[in-house]
Design an enzyme around this catalytic site. Structure first.
Site, PDB file in Angstrom:
ATOM      1  N   CYS A   1     -10.993 118.341 -34.109  1.00  0.00           N
ATOM      2  CA  CYS A   1      -9.736 118.342 -33.350  1.00  0.00           C
ATOM      3  C   CYS A   1      -8.757 119.371 -33.929  1.00  0.00           C
ATOM      4  CB  CYS A   1      -9.171 116.927 -33.283  1.00  0.00           C
ATOM      5  SG  CYS A   1      -8.102 116.702 -31.870  1.00  0.00           S
TER       6      CYS A   1
ATOM      7  N   ARG B   1      -5.239 113.644 -28.177  1.00  0.00           N
ATOM      8  CA  ARG B   1      -4.479 114.896 -27.967  1.00  0.00           C
ATOM      9  C   ARG B   1      -5.381 116.093 -28.260  1.00  0.00           C
ATOM     10  NH1 ARG B   1      -0.015 116.748 -30.775  1.00  0.00           N
ATOM     11  NH2 ARG B   1      -0.702 115.419 -32.457  1.00  0.00           N
TER      12      ARG B   1
ATOM     13  N   HIS C   1     -13.315 113.045 -32.326  1.00  0.00           N
ATOM     14  CA  HIS C   1     -13.266 112.528 -33.699  1.00  0.00           C
ATOM     15  C   HIS C   1     -14.534 111.766 -34.065  1.00  0.00           C
ATOM     16  CE1 HIS C   1      -8.989 113.358 -34.712  1.00  0.00           C
ATOM     17  NE2 HIS C   1      -8.883 113.404 -33.396  1.00  0.00           N
TER      18      HIS C   1
ATOM     19  N   GLU D   1     -15.764 111.189 -36.868  1.00  0.00           N
ATOM     20  CA  GLU D   1     -15.580 110.411 -38.110  1.00  0.00           C
ATOM     21  C   GLU D   1     -15.193 108.959 -37.838  1.00  0.00           C
ATOM     22  OE1 GLU D   1     -13.652 112.725 -36.947  1.00  0.00           O
ATOM     23  OE2 GLU D   1     -11.545 112.106 -37.074  1.00  0.00           O
TER      24      GLU D   1
ATOM     25  N   GLU E   1      -2.440 117.411 -37.037  1.00  0.00           N
ATOM     26  CA  GLU E   1      -1.536 118.309 -36.313  1.00  0.00           C
ATOM     27  C   GLU E   1      -1.739 119.718 -36.873  1.00  0.00           C
ATOM     28  OE1 GLU E   1       0.388 118.141 -33.585  1.00  0.00           O
ATOM     29  OE2 GLU E   1       0.636 120.238 -34.116  1.00  0.00           O
ATOM     30  N   SER E   2      -2.305 120.591 -36.041  1.00  0.00           N
ATOM     31  CA  SER E   2      -2.691 121.918 -36.535  1.00  0.00           C
ATOM     32  C   SER E   2      -1.490 122.743 -36.988  1.00  0.00           C
ATOM     33  CB  SER E   2      -3.492 122.672 -35.468  1.00  0.00           C
ATOM     34  OG  SER E   2      -2.756 122.809 -34.284  1.00  0.00           O
TER      35      SER E   2
HETATM   36  N1  GLN Z   1      -3.011 118.250 -30.621  1.00  0.00           N
HETATM   37  C1  GLN Z   1      -3.216 118.398 -32.044  1.00  0.00           C
HETATM   38  C2  GLN Z   1      -2.987 119.839 -32.485  1.00  0.00           C
HETATM   39  O1  GLN Z   1      -2.819 120.700 -31.698  1.00  0.00           O
HETATM   40  C3  GLN Z   1      -4.618 117.976 -32.450  1.00  0.00           C
HETATM   41  C4  GLN Z   1      -4.800 116.489 -32.289  1.00  0.00           C
HETATM   42  C5  GLN Z   1      -5.819 115.875 -33.202  1.00  0.00           C
HETATM   43  O2  GLN Z   1      -6.245 116.468 -34.174  1.00  0.00           O
HETATM   44  N2  GLN Z   1      -6.189 114.650 -32.904  1.00  0.00           N
HETATM   45  O3  GLN Z   1      -2.976 120.098 -33.639  1.00  0.00           O
END
Ligand code: GLN
Length: 192
Positions: free
Chosen positions: A80, A136, A175, A177, A53-54
Site C-alpha cells: 500500500c 485507502r 495488505h 500482512e 501514509e506515504s
Molecule cells: N493512501 C495512503 C497513501 O497514499 C496509503 C494507504 C495505506 O497504506 N493503507 O499513502
C-alpha cells in the site's frame, strides 16, 4: 536471513509477525530487525515497507537520511503506502512528496476513494487465493516491461514483482500482512 521492517509509521507490527510466521512455514531461519535509523539498514537481506501514509513515510525517510541506504538493499517489499514509495511514477502525489522510485510501476494514490471506501475481498493471486484488505489503496496503472503481475482486481493490477539486476521488488496495493503469509513467503524466497 535478516529482514528489516521499516518502523517509522504504519502497520509494521503486523508485518513483523507475518514475516516470522512465513519464515516458520518455510522452515527458514529469519531475524526480523526493526528499522528506524540508517544504521539499522546495514547487513539487511531485505526490507519491508508497510502500509500507512506515504507522505509521512517519505518525509521521515528523508529526515533520517535513509534513502540512499534503502536503494542498496537486495530486496524490498512494499504494501500500500510502501508500494507507493517503491513506484517510479505516482499519480495524486502532494507537491514535494518524497519517494524511493526504485520499481518500474506507476501507481494512483487513493484510487478507490477515501478511508470510508476501504473494503475487503477474496482475491485470486498467482500465489493462491487470499483475503485482501484495500485500505485507502492505490492501483497500479503502469508496469514496465520486466514487471510481472501477481494479482488483478477487475482487470487492474494489485500486486506485482520486478527483478532489476540483482535486486528484487515486490509491491501489493492491499495488505497481505493482515490475512496471509503467502506474499511474505514469496518475498523471503526471492534471490535464493
Ligand atoms: N493512501 C495512503 C497513501 O497514499 C496509503 C494507504 C495505506 O497504506 N493503507 O499513502
Amino acid at each position: 536471513m535478516r529482514i528489516g521492517i521499516l518502523c517509522l509509521q504504519g502497520d509494521f507490527a503486523e508485518h513483523s509477525q507475518t514475516t516470522l510466521a512465513a519464515a516458520y512455514r518455510l522452515n527458514t531461519p529469519c531475524t526480523v530487525v526493526p528499522v528506524r535509523a540508517k544504521e539499522h539498514l546495514e547487513g539487511l537481506d531485505g526490507l519491508i515497507i508497510p502500509g500507512g501514509e506515504s507522505t509521512t513515510i517519505g518525509k521521515l525517510l528523508v529526515r533520517n537520511g535513509m534513502v540512499a541506504g534503502i536503494s542498496k538493499i537486495p530486496k524490498i517489499f512494499g504494501t500500500c503506502a510502501g508500494a507507493i514509495m517503491l513506484a517510479k511514477r505516482v499519480e495524486g502525489a502532494i507537491p514535494g512528496q518524497h519517494f524511493l522510485s526504485l520499481m518500474d510501476i506507476g501507481v494512483k494514490r487513493n484510487a478507490y476513494g477515501s478511508q470510508s471506501s476501504s473494503f475487503q475481498m477474496r482475491l485470486k493471486t498467482e500465489l493462491g487465493d487470499v483475503d485482501a484488505a484495500f485500505i485507502r489503496a492505490p492501483t497500479i496503472n503502469f508496469m514496465g516491461q520486466n514487471v510481472k503481475p501477481l494479482a488483478y482486481k477487475d482487470g487492474e493490477v494489485v500486486a506485482a514483482y520486478e527483478q532489476v539486476g540483482d535486486k528484487h521488488y515486490l509491491a501489493c496495493t492491499f495488505h497481505p500482512e493482515l490475512s496471509t503469509t503467502l506474499f511474505h513467503e514469496f518475498f523471503l524466497l526471492l534471490g535464493k
